[in-house]
Scaffold this motif. Structure first.
Motif, PDB file in Angstrom:
ATOM      1  N   GLY A 344       0.795  -1.234   0.000  1.00  0.00           N
ATOM      2  CA  GLY A 344       0.000   0.000   0.000  1.00  0.00           C
ATOM      3  C   GLY A 344       0.820   1.273   0.000  1.00  0.00           C
ATOM      4  O   GLY A 344       0.347   2.324   0.447  1.00  0.00           O
ATOM      5  N   LEU A 345       2.040   1.200  -0.547  1.00  0.00           N
ATOM      6  CA  LEU A 345       2.899   2.393  -0.561  1.00  0.00           C
ATOM      7  C   LEU A 345       3.233   2.785  -2.002  1.00  0.00           C
ATOM      8  O   LEU A 345       3.627   1.937  -2.801  1.00  0.00           O
ATOM      9  N   LEU A 346       3.059   4.067  -2.320  1.00  0.00           N
ATOM     10  CA  LEU A 346       3.412   4.545  -3.667  1.00  0.00           C
ATOM     11  C   LEU A 346       4.496   5.608  -3.559  1.00  0.00           C
ATOM     12  O   LEU A 346       4.536   6.374  -2.587  1.00  0.00           O
ATOM     13  N   PHE A 347       5.367   5.640  -4.563  1.00  0.00           N
ATOM     14  CA  PHE A 347       6.419   6.668  -4.627  1.00  0.00           C
ATOM     15  C   PHE A 347       6.205   7.495  -5.877  1.00  0.00           C
ATOM     16  O   PHE A 347       5.983   6.948  -6.966  1.00  0.00           O
ATOM     17  N   LEU A 348       6.256   8.825  -5.744  1.00  0.00           N
ATOM     18  CA  LEU A 348       6.175   9.709  -6.915  1.00  0.00           C
ATOM     19  C   LEU A 348       7.598  10.162  -7.249  1.00  0.00           C
ATOM     20  O   LEU A 348       8.289  10.723  -6.391  1.00  0.00           O
TER      21      LEU A 348
END
Ligand SMILES: Nc1ncnc2c1ncn2[C@@H]1O[C@H](COP(=O)(O)OP(=O)(O)O)[C@@H](O)[C@H]1O
Ligand SMILES: O=C(CO)[C@@H](O)[C@H](O)COP(=O)(O)O
Length: 510
Positions: A344-348
């Motif tokens: 559940g972790l996103l990186f931009l």
């Protein structure tokens, strides 16, 4: 044995490779040089550093491989694109070059689009005005350093300056010239209409060539410095993306490439000139004569992973040193152990602003969705996944323009990782292959040299020299599992844009 010398004037280093007449790489050598960032968002290099690095690189390559300069029968150039080399009437450098990743020209881009009109600019050049491109850098010089501007008589791109020092001849290839915003990309000639509207003298621009055309011959003084033979033919070469694509054999429709260097590029070959509706992809001339290409460019792809390694991978670095492994290898192994979607972790990845699909110098990066269970491995995996989602954005633009991509050829530093290659295949839903030539743009430059010297077709040489050595098939279950993450990723930039802009403005105030 005779050899072709491929030179890739990159952002961090110049890479020199020797390729024999059967297309085998006989040796390679790199020499690094510094990058200056005098203000936040600025990026400059000294053309003299490129020249000294190239001379040193060629000498050391010949020494290490025990090759005699007379056995080099042709030289080809690849180069970081868009950088502005301003020369005076004596062809002396006036100031350091502003690079492709320099973000200072947002105002000038707006001025260009206002003066010419977005649609008209697209019609004339195939592209929008983006901060990395060369024309806005010329306007910046005129407005901010008029004393320098008054002395300008020639405008070159980085590799063309080094070719000038080697041969004494001014020139530029149409592939690299496409990124100046001064080229009529469809007609493959300078756009008089654009230069007139921007009040940039047409006679500052050098003669144009196709990539495989001979654009000069080695001067005796350059021969003495490098150990090569005077008179050796030097072809025009190309921008690093066109050369990289030639270097992995993307010279036909249906095959695309992903270049995972500091930037991240998704590239497709076009037999005919094409633009997408809102000019969100770059439409440029290809290094293959009479062909074009489109590409989406992420500013920090490998660059984002490099940032992560530099600041947060001290333990991994120590482990890599103790085990005699590459630190990126340790990082990707750790990431492989974390679950898909990084729980559940996103990186931009917009660490230096972005180009495709969000042309925004004030875009910023971030981790979204952090919770107490997340550790280093989750974050590392999120960085890799976020960069790959960013590349997928470019692929979707290419797909939306009607191109069916059947296979992706990966190159650049990131392509060394089998784990990352599989992740690309899974997220894109397309097979990802690697080819025998791992030297990307430098290899493409050598192919161009061979084409010019032997009078052979670039496509034919690629067919003869380049073959697939590894293939990662997409896994349908993992592809499906990534889809909801990608959908959320796509929504985040628009949702966070106001905050990015405010934060960027606050940071600029110091
Ligand atoms: N073994 C590896 N695994 C994953 N990524 C890697 C590996 N080696 C290098 N990289 C990535 O590749 C980038 C460098 O790619 P390169 O093509 O050499 O860049 P450039 O030509 O822009 O200098 C690094 O910043 C890093 O992100
Ligand atoms: O700006 C672009 C292409 O438009 C970049 O491709 C630069 O030309 C250099 O990128 P790296 O090879 O250093 O990643």
């Amino acid at each position: 044995m005779s050899y072709f010398l491929g030179l890739d004037l990159g952002t961090s280093a110049v890479k020199c490779i020797l390729v024999d007449e059967r297309g085998a790489v006989a040796g390679s050598h790199s020499v690094e040089y510094p990058l200056d960032q005098p203000h936040p968002g600025w990026a400059e290099q000294h053309p003299e550093d490129w020249w000294q690095g190239t001379v040193q690189g060629i000498r050391e390559l010949l020494d290490h491989t025990g090759t005699s300069g007379v056995d080099i029968i042709g030289i080809g150039f690849s180069g970081q694109m868009h950088g502005s080399v301003f020369l005076d009437a004596d062809q002396a450098v006036i100031r350091p070059a502003l690079l492709w990743c320099d973000q200072r020209t947002a105002e000038q881009c707006a001025q260009i689009e206002q003066a010419v009109g977005v649609d008209e600019l697209g019609r004339l050049t195939g592209n929008r005005a983006l901060t990395g491109f060369t024309a806005p850098k010329v306007l910046w010089l005129r407005q901010h350093e008029p004393e320098h501007y008054a002395r300008v008589r020639h405008l070159l791109l980085p590799k063309d300056y080094v070719r000038l020092r080697l041969t004494g001849a001014l020139g530029m290839d149409v592939a690299d010239a496409s990124g100046t915003l001064l080229l009529d990309v469809a007609a493959r000639r300078w756009s008089q209409a654009v230069t007139e509207r921007l009040d940039i003298p047409l006679d500052w621009l050098p003669p144009l060539y196709e990539s495989g055309e001979i654009a000069g011959r080695l001067l005796p003084e350059a021969a003495a410095l490098t150990g090569l033979a005077a008179g050796t033919p030097v072809v025009a070469g190309g921008g690093d993306q066109a050369c990289g694509a030639v270097g992995v054999g993307v010279v036909r429709e249906g095959i695309a490439s992903v270049a995972l260097g500091t930037s991240g590029v998704v590239f497709v070959h076009d037999d005919a000139y094409q633009t997408d509706e809102a000019y969100r992809l770059h439409s440029f001339c290809h290094g293959v004569p009479g062909k074009w290409h489109r590409m989406g460019v992420m500013l920090a792809a490998g660059g984002a992973l490099q940032w992560w390694r530099r600041h947060f991978a001290h333990e991994e670095l120590a482990r890599a040193q103790a085990e005699g492994r590459d630190v990126y290898n340790v990082l990707t192994s750790e990431a492989a152990a974390a679950p898909l979607g990084s729980e559940g972790l996103l990186f931009l990845p917009y660490l230096t602003g972005e180009r495709t699909p969000h042309p925004d110098p004030k875009a910023r990066g971030g981790f979204i969705g952090l919770n107490l269970r997340h550790g280093k491995a989750h974050l590392t995996r999120a960085v890799l996944e976020g960069i790959t989602f960013g590349l997928r954005d470019s692929l979707e633009l290419i797909r939306a323009s009607g191109v069916a991509v059947r296979e992706l050829r990966v190159s650049g530093g990131g392509a060394r990782s089998p784990m990352w290659r599989q992740m690309i295949a899974d997220i894109f839903g397309i097979p990802v292959v690697t080819v025998n030539s791992t030297d990307g743009p430098a290899y493409g430059a050598a192919v161009m040299a061979a084409s010019g010297v032997l009078g052979r077709d670039i496509t034919e040489l690629c067919d003869e020299w380049i073959r697939i050595v590894d293939r990662a098939e997409p896994d349908a279950a993992r592809h499906a599992a990534y889809e909801p993450y990608y959908r959320i990723y796509r929504e985040l930039y628009a949702a966070l844009k106001p905050a990015f802009h405010q934060l960027s403005d606050l940071a600029a105030q110091g």
